[in-house]
Scaffold this motif. Structure first.
Motif: not given
Length: 139
Positions: A16, A119, A121
């Motif tokens: 992440v 944010t 992934l």
């Protein structure tokens, strides 16, 4: 010993990160490391801006005419003007995580690009040398 060796090779792993810059693109995984730069990042469709034109809808009708005839003759032509009806596509919105995406510059945003603070992934590949940005993460 094998587990330590495998961990040292940094096999493919899910990580992440946070977008810290967009021009050029930079993503920080943790504050102890330098940010990842665009050269080592692969973007997927999920994080690239997609937009379509918000077109106006117009109808033009030209050459309308109307006459009447009787035994005394024919009336002059009426309604010979051009009629234009314009209707913009309004109240159309794309939603992301329940929030309306912006509509601007004549486009409906279907999927926005990455922004500072997002944010993401990522999939770490090639022994940690490259990262594929899979998606934004919503909490």
């Amino acid at each position: 010993m094998m587990q330590q060796n495998q961990a040292a090779t940094q096999p493919t792993d899910i990580v992440v990160g946070t977008v810290t810059g967009v021009a050029p693109l930079e993503i920080t995984m943790n504050t102890a490391m330098a940010p990842l730069r665009r050269e080592v990042l692969y973007l997927t469709q999920a994080v690239v801006e997609k937009k379509i034109p918000a077109l106006d809808h117009t109808h033009d009708q030209t050459g309308l005419s109307h006459t009447h005839s009787d035994s005394a003759g024919t009336t002059s032509v009426g309604l010979s003007e051009t009629y234009t009806s314009t209707r913009a596509l309004s109240n159309i919105a794309a939603l992301e995580n329940g929030k309306e995406l912006p509509v601007g510059d004549g486009y409906i945003i279907l999927n926005r690009g990455l922004e500072v603070g997002d944010t993401v992934l990522m999939l770490r590949v090639l022994h940690g040398q490259k990262f594929i940005i899979l998606s934004r993460i919503f909490e």
